[in-house]
Design a protein around this motif. Structure first.
Motif, PDB file in Angstrom:
ATOM      1  N   GLY A 143       0.833  -1.189   0.000  1.00  0.00           N
ATOM      2  CA  GLY A 143       0.000   0.000   0.000  1.00  0.00           C
ATOM      3  C   GLY A 143       0.872   1.245   0.000  1.00  0.00           C
ATOM      4  N   GLU A 144       0.321   2.352   0.483  1.00  0.00           N
ATOM      5  CA  GLU A 144       1.068   3.609   0.535  1.00  0.00           C
ATOM      6  C   GLU A 144       2.247   3.483   1.496  1.00  0.00           C
ATOM      7  N   ALA A 145       3.420   3.967   1.067  1.00  0.00           N
ATOM      8  CA  ALA A 145       4.605   3.955   1.927  1.00  0.00           C
ATOM      9  C   ALA A 145       4.536   5.112   2.925  1.00  0.00           C
ATOM     10  N   ILE A 146       5.222   4.957   4.039  1.00  0.00           N
ATOM     11  CA  ILE A 146       5.264   6.013   5.046  1.00  0.00           C
ATOM     12  C   ILE A 146       6.717   6.323   5.410  1.00  0.00           C
ATOM     13  N   THR A 147       6.918   7.467   6.023  1.00  0.00           N
ATOM     14  CA  THR A 147       8.213   7.815   6.601  1.00  0.00           C
ATOM     15  C   THR A 147       8.022   7.992   8.098  1.00  0.00           C
ATOM     16  N   ILE A 148       8.829   7.304   8.896  1.00  0.00           N
ATOM     17  CA  ILE A 148       8.763   7.432  10.356  1.00  0.00           C
ATOM     18  C   ILE A 148       9.814   8.447  10.795  1.00  0.00           C
ATOM     19  N   PRO A 149       9.405   9.576  11.374  1.00  0.00           N
ATOM     20  CA  PRO A 149      10.361  10.597  11.799  1.00  0.00           C
ATOM     21  C   PRO A 149      10.919  10.295  13.190  1.00  0.00           C
ATOM     22  N   PHE A 150      12.084  10.842  13.485  1.00  0.00           N
ATOM     23  CA  PHE A 150      12.634  10.730  14.834  1.00  0.00           C
ATOM     24  C   PHE A 150      11.701  11.413  15.833  1.00  0.00           C
ATOM     25  N   PHE A 151      11.411  10.727  16.950  1.00  0.00           N
ATOM     26  CA  PHE A 151      10.686  11.356  18.048  1.00  0.00           C
ATOM     27  C   PHE A 151      11.657  12.187  18.878  1.00  0.00           C
ATOM     28  N   THR A 152      11.152  13.263  19.443  1.00  0.00           N
ATOM     29  CA  THR A 152      11.915  14.048  20.413  1.00  0.00           C
ATOM     30  C   THR A 152      11.082  14.154  21.683  1.00  0.00           C
ATOM     31  N   GLU A 153      11.649  14.778  22.718  1.00  0.00           N
ATOM     32  CA  GLU A 153      10.913  14.942  23.963  1.00  0.00           C
ATOM     33  C   GLU A 153       9.691  15.823  23.780  1.00  0.00           C
ATOM     34  N   THR A 154       9.758  16.742  22.854  1.00  0.00           N
ATOM     35  CA  THR A 154       8.671  17.714  22.669  1.00  0.00           C
ATOM     36  C   THR A 154       7.810  17.452  21.433  1.00  0.00           C
ATOM     37  N   CYS A 155       8.236  16.538  20.571  1.00  0.00           N
ATOM     38  CA  CYS A 155       7.494  16.303  19.332  1.00  0.00           C
ATOM     39  C   CYS A 155       7.510  14.810  18.976  1.00  0.00           C
ATOM     40  N   LYS A 156       6.335  14.208  19.008  1.00  0.00           N
ATOM     41  CA  LYS A 156       6.201  12.793  18.655  1.00  0.00           C
ATOM     42  C   LYS A 156       5.079  12.671  17.632  1.00  0.00           C
ATOM     43  N   ARG A 157       5.433  12.902  16.381  1.00  0.00           N
ATOM     44  CA  ARG A 157       4.437  12.898  15.308  1.00  0.00           C
ATOM     45  C   ARG A 157       4.080  11.466  14.908  1.00  0.00           C
ATOM     46  N   ASP A 158       2.797  11.172  14.945  1.00  0.00           N
ATOM     47  CA  ASP A 158       2.340   9.828  14.580  1.00  0.00           C
ATOM     48  C   ASP A 158       1.336   9.869  13.427  1.00  0.00           C
ATOM     49  N   HIS A 159       1.502  10.871  12.548  1.00  0.00           N
ATOM     50  CA  HIS A 159       0.589  11.043  11.424  1.00  0.00           C
ATOM     51  C   HIS A 159       0.575   9.834  10.487  1.00  0.00           C
ATOM     52  N   PHE A 160       1.639   9.045  10.516  1.00  0.00           N
ATOM     53  CA  PHE A 160       1.769   7.894   9.618  1.00  0.00           C
ATOM     54  C   PHE A 160       0.889   6.724  10.043  1.00  0.00           C
ATOM     55  N   TYR A 161       0.405   6.759  11.294  1.00  0.00           N
ATOM     56  CA  TYR A 161      -0.336   5.611  11.838  1.00  0.00           C
ATOM     57  C   TYR A 161      -1.572   5.282  11.004  1.00  0.00           C
ATOM     58  N   GLN A 162      -2.312   6.301  10.581  1.00  0.00           N
ATOM     59  CA  GLN A 162      -3.541   6.062   9.835  1.00  0.00           C
ATOM     60  C   GLN A 162      -3.268   5.362   8.507  1.00  0.00           C
ATOM     61  N   THR A 163      -2.107   5.635   7.913  1.00  0.00           N
ATOM     62  CA  THR A 163      -1.758   4.950   6.666  1.00  0.00           C
ATOM     63  C   THR A 163      -1.570   3.458   6.909  1.00  0.00           C
ATOM     64  N   ILE A 164      -0.940   3.104   8.022  1.00  0.00           N
ATOM     65  CA  ILE A 164      -0.787   1.689   8.367  1.00  0.00           C
ATOM     66  C   ILE A 164      -2.163   1.060   8.571  1.00  0.00           C
ATOM     67  N   VAL A 165      -3.058   1.789   9.244  1.00  0.00           N
ATOM     68  CA  VAL A 165      -4.427   1.304   9.452  1.00  0.00           C
ATOM     69  C   VAL A 165      -5.099   1.020   8.112  1.00  0.00           C
ATOM     70  N   ASN A 166      -4.997   1.977   7.196  1.00  0.00           N
ATOM     71  CA  ASN A 166      -5.638   1.823   5.884  1.00  0.00           C
ATOM     72  C   ASN A 166      -5.067   0.637   5.118  1.00  0.00           C
ATOM     73  N   ASN A 167      -3.734   0.514   5.136  1.00  0.00           N
ATOM     74  CA  ASN A 167      -3.098  -0.598   4.414  1.00  0.00           C
ATOM     75  C   ASN A 167      -3.490  -1.949   5.002  1.00  0.00           C
ATOM     76  N   ARG A 168      -3.500  -2.022   6.333  1.00  0.00           N
ATOM     77  CA  ARG A 168      -3.835  -3.290   6.989  1.00  0.00           C
ATOM     78  C   ARG A 168      -5.292  -3.678   6.708  1.00  0.00           C
ATOM     79  N   TRP A 169      -6.172  -2.693   6.665  1.00  0.00           N
ATOM     80  CA  TRP A 169      -7.586  -2.963   6.381  1.00  0.00           C
ATOM     81  C   TRP A 169      -7.750  -3.567   4.990  1.00  0.00           C
ATOM     82  N   LEU A 170      -6.872  -3.153   4.067  1.00  0.00           N
ATOM     83  CA  LEU A 170      -6.910  -3.662   2.696  1.00  0.00           C
ATOM     84  C   LEU A 170      -6.065  -4.927   2.519  1.00  0.00           C
ATOM     85  N   GLY A 171      -5.404  -5.346   3.600  1.00  0.00           N
ATOM     86  CA  GLY A 171      -4.550  -6.530   3.520  1.00  0.00           C
ATOM     87  C   GLY A 171      -3.203  -6.273   2.874  1.00  0.00           C
ATOM     88  N   LEU A 172      -2.806  -5.008   2.768  1.00  0.00           N
ATOM     89  CA  LEU A 172      -1.575  -4.647   2.061  1.00  0.00           C
ATOM     90  C   LEU A 172      -0.399  -4.453   3.016  1.00  0.00           C
TER      91      LEU A 172
END
Length: 286
Positions: A143-172
């Motif tokens: 499915g759609e590829a994602i980029t996982i960014p480095f987490f910091t103490e003040t910023c932990k972006r998890d915007h990529f999670y929904q893409t994993i959800v979508n891909n898994r729902w489609l079996g991809l």
């Protein structure tokens, strides 16, 4: 003419014969700093590896940071390309970058060149987006590829999670490209007006899995897209003689030593019998 040439994977010898022929005809050769980092690595003496590339290309190679390519240095490249053949080297495929901002940089350079009437020739090569097929999963089942960014103490972006959800729902399957700090300025130095750069950093498979599991804790969803027992594949140095591929549940992969970078990760979706057969060759046995 402006040549945008993909270097492929596994070092300077990943360039195609067609790309090498074009580069050897050029009056000047540029290489973006992130490309240089991925091609030469962070260990050892990069100058000796740069010399090998220069010997292969038959000309000096100028390493240019992104701020140079996007700023006045980019204008200089375009000015030179109006009267001579100029090459710009990019790791992997020129427009198959694993970092959207890098892809935008190259695209912007091409757009500006075309607006100035400069002939642009793109010469492609292998990239992680097709080399990942070495693990045995069929490319058309990603499915759609994602980029996982480095987490910091003040910023932990998890915007990529929904893409994993979508891909898994489609079996991809989900290809996770991992963050790289090639030449990032330290924010405090920008405030002082004396730009200082952080040392280069590559995200490892281990860090990526740790962050993916941390996302689960932050979200606390009753039915998450994955868990510590989800099957994943860790890949390191794709296209190199010493590439490493290991498959297994997240809780086991997180402790595997994948060696030097670059790394990437695949969150496995539904698998065919052929894919299951291939994965057995890479599965953790302990």
């Amino acid at each position: 003419m402006l040549y945008i040439v993909g270097l492929g994977l596994g070092g300077e010898r990943g360039i195609t014969v067609r790309g090498l022929d074009a580069v050897r005809r050029c009056a000047r050769i540029y290489m973006e700093a992130r490309t240089a980092l991925l091609t030469f690595g962070v260990d050892g003496d990069p100058s000796s590896r740069l010399t090998k590339l220069e010997n292969l290309c038959g000309n000096a190679v100028t390493v240019a940071g992104r701020e140079i390519v996007e700023g006045e240095g980019g204008d200089q490249i375009l000015r030179e390309a109006t009267g001579a053949d100029i090459a710009f080297l990019v790791v992997g495929h020129p427009f198959g970058s694993d970092e959207p901002s890098c892809k935008a940089t190259y695209t912007d350079l091409v757009v500006q060149a075309k607006e100035l009437g400069i002939v642009v020739k793109v010469i492609d090569s292998a990239s992680v987006l097709n080399a990942v097929g070495a693990c045995g999963l069929e490319l058309h089942r990603y499915g759609e590829a994602i980029t996982i960014p480095f987490f910091t103490e003040t910023c932990k972006r998890d915007h990529f999670y929904q893409t994993i959800v979508n891909n898994r729902w489609l079996g991809l399957h989900t290809l996770c490209l991992l963050d790289i700090y090639a030449k990032e300025p330290i924010s405090e130095s920008l405030i002082r007006g004396n730009k200082v750069y952080e040392p280069p950093r590559f995200m490892t498979v281990n860090t990526a899995i740790s962050q993916l599991l941390e996302v689960l804790e932050m979200r606390g969803e009753p039915e998450p897209a994955y868990d510590e027992d989800s099957l994943c594949i860790g890949l390191a140095r794709l296209g190199s003689d010493d590439e490493k591929i290991v498959a297994g549940p997240m809780r086991k992969l997180v402790d595997v030593d994948f060696g030097p970078p670059p790394h990437c990760l695949v969150v496995v979706g539904e698998t065919t019998q052929v894919e299951k057969g291939m994965l057995q060759f890479y599965m953790i046995r302990s």
